[in-house]
Design a protein around this motif. Structure first.
Motif, PDB file in Angstrom:
ATOM      1  N   LEU A 112      50.891  41.302  37.483  1.00  0.00           N
ATOM      2  CA  LEU A 112      49.565  40.785  37.819  1.00  0.00           C
ATOM      3  C   LEU A 112      48.920  41.644  38.896  1.00  0.00           C
ATOM      4  CD1 LEU A 112      47.309  38.660  37.819  1.00  0.00           C
ATOM      5  CD2 LEU A 112      48.698  37.318  39.431  1.00  0.00           C
ATOM      6  N   ARG A 113      49.660  41.955  39.914  1.00  0.00           N
ATOM      7  CA  ARG A 113      49.114  42.751  41.008  1.00  0.00           C
ATOM      8  C   ARG A 113      48.718  44.145  40.531  1.00  0.00           C
ATOM      9  NH1 ARG A 113      52.051  43.131  46.940  1.00  0.00           N
ATOM     10  NH2 ARG A 113      50.436  44.393  47.986  1.00  0.00           N
ATOM     11  N   HIS A 114      49.564  44.753  39.695  1.00  0.00           N
ATOM     12  CA  HIS A 114      49.281  46.096  39.181  1.00  0.00           C
ATOM     13  C   HIS A 114      48.015  46.099  38.328  1.00  0.00           C
ATOM     14  CE1 HIS A 114      49.763  49.944  37.155  1.00  0.00           C
ATOM     15  NE2 HIS A 114      49.712  49.307  35.996  1.00  0.00           N
ATOM     16  N   HIS A 115      47.926  45.187  37.361  1.00  0.00           N
ATOM     17  CA  HIS A 115      46.771  45.187  36.463  1.00  0.00           C
ATOM     18  C   HIS A 115      45.486  44.827  37.200  1.00  0.00           C
ATOM     19  CE1 HIS A 115      48.987  46.068  32.904  1.00  0.00           C
ATOM     20  NE2 HIS A 115      49.764  44.995  33.000  1.00  0.00           N
ATOM     21  N   ALA A 116      45.567  43.922  38.161  1.00  0.00           N
ATOM     22  CA  ALA A 116      44.367  43.575  38.930  1.00  0.00           C
ATOM     23  C   ALA A 116      43.847  44.780  39.707  1.00  0.00           C
ATOM     24  CB  ALA A 116      44.684  42.416  39.876  1.00  0.00           C
ATOM     25  N   ALA A 117      44.771  45.560  40.279  1.00  0.00           N
ATOM     26  CA  ALA A 117      44.357  46.751  41.027  1.00  0.00           C
ATOM     27  C   ALA A 117      43.736  47.785  40.101  1.00  0.00           C
ATOM     28  CB  ALA A 117      45.558  47.336  41.761  1.00  0.00           C
ATOM     29  N   VAL A 118      44.377  48.042  38.960  1.00  0.00           N
ATOM     30  CA  VAL A 118      43.863  49.044  38.028  1.00  0.00           C
ATOM     31  C   VAL A 118      42.500  48.642  37.503  1.00  0.00           C
ATOM     32  CG1 VAL A 118      44.253  50.114  35.775  1.00  0.00           C
ATOM     33  CG2 VAL A 118      46.159  49.859  37.380  1.00  0.00           C
ATOM     34  N   LEU A 119      42.332  47.387  37.134  1.00  0.00           N
ATOM     35  CA  LEU A 119      41.049  46.933  36.594  1.00  0.00           C
ATOM     36  C   LEU A 119      39.942  47.033  37.633  1.00  0.00           C
ATOM     37  CD1 LEU A 119      42.011  43.801  34.450  1.00  0.00           C
ATOM     38  CD2 LEU A 119      41.024  45.955  33.658  1.00  0.00           C
ATOM     39  N   THR A 120      40.262  46.713  38.887  1.00  0.00           N
ATOM     40  CA  THR A 120      39.234  46.779  39.925  1.00  0.00           C
ATOM     41  C   THR A 120      38.748  48.209  40.113  1.00  0.00           C
ATOM     42  OG1 THR A 120      40.188  44.858  41.042  1.00  0.00           O
ATOM     43  CG2 THR A 120      38.746  46.290  42.337  1.00  0.00           C
ATOM     44  N   ARG A 121      39.664  49.157  40.062  1.00  0.00           N
ATOM     45  CA  ARG A 121      39.262  50.553  40.253  1.00  0.00           C
ATOM     46  C   ARG A 121      38.496  51.084  39.042  1.00  0.00           C
ATOM     47  NH1 ARG A 121      44.915  50.951  41.938  1.00  0.00           N
ATOM     48  NH2 ARG A 121      45.026  50.765  44.218  1.00  0.00           N
ATOM     49  N   ARG A 122      38.866  50.633  37.849  1.00  0.00           N
ATOM     50  CA  ARG A 122      38.254  51.172  36.634  1.00  0.00           C
ATOM     51  C   ARG A 122      36.971  50.451  36.236  1.00  0.00           C
ATOM     52  NH1 ARG A 122      43.386  52.075  32.473  1.00  0.00           N
ATOM     53  NH2 ARG A 122      44.459  53.687  33.696  1.00  0.00           N
ATOM     54  N   THR A 123      36.784  49.251  36.718  1.00  0.00           N
ATOM     55  CA  THR A 123      35.631  48.456  36.266  1.00  0.00           C
ATOM     56  C   THR A 123      34.734  48.075  37.429  1.00  0.00           C
ATOM     57  OG1 THR A 123      36.906  46.407  36.439  1.00  0.00           O
ATOM     58  CG2 THR A 123      36.947  47.546  34.310  1.00  0.00           C
TER      59      THR A 123
END
Length: 626
Positions: free
Chosen positions: A530-541
């Motif tokens: 959860l933490r990994h995907h939330a970070a990646v999505l925030t940077r990409r979107t």
């Protein structure tokens, strides 16, 4: 002196051989080189019903050899004469017939051997047995085998149909697959007419066989409309329990026949000579008709096949009724679920999004919930919770706990820790709800910020804070026991208040354990994902809405098995909405919500006073509560 006396006078070996031939339990006939009978033993006389005197000197082939129906066998095709045609070896077989004196034929198993005297071919000897008993036994065995194979085929078909009917809740898809099981095993084409409840409108699914081993072709069309005068006979047909036979000839000859309006077009377009129409009924309800037809030279369906189709029709009707009940229950469950889930309030420039994924069950309802509402002091409250259980009872208990928390939070302007203690006591003493986990939080701050989260956690996974830059951290403070545990066990436990600054444009995620835990994944691994995907999505979107963030996060994590509730809060930019701020507001909050669309968010029609900035007081140990 007869032949026996002459043989007796000649040699003891000849006497022995003659005795063997006389008493041998098989027919023996000898012929000379031209095929004329020269010897017949008693058993041959018995099998053929002919005295020896009337056979000696006669042509064996012309006199005796016949087809099974009594017809003559061409001499050139006679396999029994092979030794006379120069074949030097013995021949044998079991597919020949000999003619009896009474005109009947007897099947024989036979063997022919060249007959040589002094090294010169003088004819042949034929030894034969009555093969009728063995033939009858073979035919009976073949018939039994065929019957067993047919029964096995029918049982396999019933098993395949039963497996299909139990594996789907889509009537149309089930119809396509059912007809593909029946064609071409039971007919050249099959049709399923499904009528809507209380209506003569519906859909028709047709599957017809194709040539050259191709797969059956499926067709769809509306059910042909019925004239008023034709509806009463059709009602009687579909309300019955017995299948109906029909033919293309009958329907063409009588345009007023009950099935003419619905089935003549099928025969005209698909061909065929005969059909069986089976009503689909269950629990006093009619769902339509199943039709299976045969074309060409195929015989009409046998009684056993009609019984099989009737059984398949009953099973299909029951499956249709189960599908009806499933969708009714699902509709009720979905309605209950949407009524239990809360619409989201629109609070200034804060933006919220919520998602609810039910457990993978028919009822689609459980004990997970989210909530967001304005309090009497103008602060926005956020809640995520999970009551033990995954059924309607859990949902009812969830509604109890949720409503208690709403009432306590509204009526008492107290820190979350005190609200949690009151809720624990209320659940323990006024409700039969089991234990529950939850996070109760206050989003405190004035328009333009700064903002602060003030919360407690009752045995629930910690909130996740994601900054605009993609930095993430779990808010592990404020952790206390589950609701319903401390008061029951008299543990005297408490819930410490926790505080965390909410940076501008950050995202706060509240979620239930179904998002991060499953049978094949530990909760620690789930939290890390959860933490990994939330970070990646925030940077990409960057710049995407909080709704987009929730949807893409769920798509990446792809939770399954348990209920999942997700509540996300997106903070405004620094100073946004403050007096004198001229920046445009963010896009309006999405109307998408798991809650019923006709419901207003709690407190959305009430004007709330602006809340004072509690930041300084919080840093000194919390706000001053009146």
């Amino acid at each position: 002196m007869d032949g026996t006396d002459r043989i007796t006078d000649r040699a003891p070996e000849a006497v022995f051989l003659h005795a063997v031939l006389q008493d041998l339990g098989a027919g023996v006939i000898t012929v000379d080189a031209s095929g004329l009978i020269t010897f017949v033993n008693p058993w041959a006389e018995h099998l053929l019903g002919r005295p020896r005197e009337r056979m000696l000197g006669r042509d064996a082939h012309d006199l005796l050899h016949r087809r099974h129906d009594g017809g003559a066998v061409p001499r050139g095709q006679c396999s029994m004469r092979a030794p006379l045609r120069g074949g030097g070896s013995a021949e044998l077989g079991s597919e020949e017939y000999l003619l009896r004196a009474d005109g009947t034929t007897v099947p024989i198993i036979w063997s022919t051997t060249p007959l040589r005297v002094a090294g010169r071919g003088t004819g042949m000897v034929t030894v034969f047995h009555d093969f009728s008993l063995q033939r009858e036994a073979e035919e009976r065995a073949a018939a039994h085998t065929a019957a067993l194979e047919a029964l096995t085929g029918r049982l396999n078909l019933v098993a395949d149909v039963s497996a299909l009917l139990m594996s789907t809740v889509d009537a149309s898809g089930m119809g396509h697959r059912l007809l593909r099981l029946l064609v071409p095993r039971m007919g050249d084409w099959a049709a399923l007419d499904l009528y809507a409840a209380g209506s003569w409108e519906g859909e028709r699914i047709v599957v017809r066989a194709t040539r050259d081993g191709e797969r059956p072709v499926a067709l769809e069309a509306p059910v042909p409309s019925l004239p008023e005068e034709g509806r009463r006979p059709m009602e009687r047909l579909m309300s019955g329990d017995e299948p109906v036979r029909t033919t293309a000839e009958e329907l063409a000859a009588d345009p007023d026949a009950p099935l003419a309006a619905t089935h003549r077009v099928l025969f005209d377009r698909l061909g065929g000579r005969s059909a069986v129409v089976v009503p689909l009924r269950a629990r006093q309800r009619s769902f339509g008709m199943l039709t299976v037809a045969r074309a060409g030279s195929a015989p009409p369906h046998s009684d056993a096949e009609i019984t099989l189709l009737s059984d398949i029709g009953r099973r299909t009707g029951m499956a249709m009724d189960n599908i009806r009940l499933y969708h009714e229950q699902r509709s009720v469950a979905e309605t209950m679920q949407r009524q239990l889930l809360a619409p989201l309030p629109q609070v200034g420039r804060l933006r919220m999004a919520a998602r609810y994924l039910p457990a993978q069950s028919a009822m689609e309802i459980g004990g997970d919930w989210y909530d967001a509402f304005r309090l009497s002091d103008g602060v926005t409250a956020l809640v995520i919770g999970d009551v033990v259980g995954h059924d309607r009872q859990a949902a009812a208990h969830m509604a109890e706990v949720r409503n208690m928390l709403r009432a306590l939070a509204w009526d008492h302007q107290e820190p979350p820790s005190v609200i949690m203690r009151r809720l624990d006591e209320a659940v323990t003493h006024t409700s039969d709800a089991p234990m529950a986990t939850l996070v109760f939080a206050r989003v405190e701050g004035g328009e333009g910020g700064p903002w602060q989260l003030h919360w407690v956690t009752a045995g629930h996974p910690p909130p996740l804070l994601v900054t605009a830059e993609g930095d993430t951290r779990f808010l592990t403070g404020g952790h206390g026991p589950l609701i319903g545990m401390s008061a029951v066990l008299h543990l005297g436990l408490s819930w410490p208040d926790a505080y965390e600054d909410l940076p501008p444009e950050s995202t706060l995620l509240l979620y239930t354990d179904g998002l991060v835990e499953s049978r094949g994944r530990s909760i620690d691994l789930g939290l890390a994902r959860l933490r990994h995907h939330a970070a990646v999505l925030t940077r990409r979107t960057a710049g995407r809405t909080v709704d987009d963030f929730c949807d893409e996060l769920l798509a990446r994590i792809d939770p399954g098995g348990d209920d999942v509730a997700l509540l996300a809060l997106r903070m405004p930019a620094a100073g946004a909405g403050a007096p004198g701020d001229a920046s445009p507001p963010p896009p309006p909050q999405s109307p998408h919500s798991p809650a019923a669309p006709d419901r207003a968010a709690p407190g959305s029609t009430r004007e709330h006073p602006e809340v004072r900035d509690p930041t300084r007081a919080a840093r000194r140990g919390g706000p001053t509560w009146e």
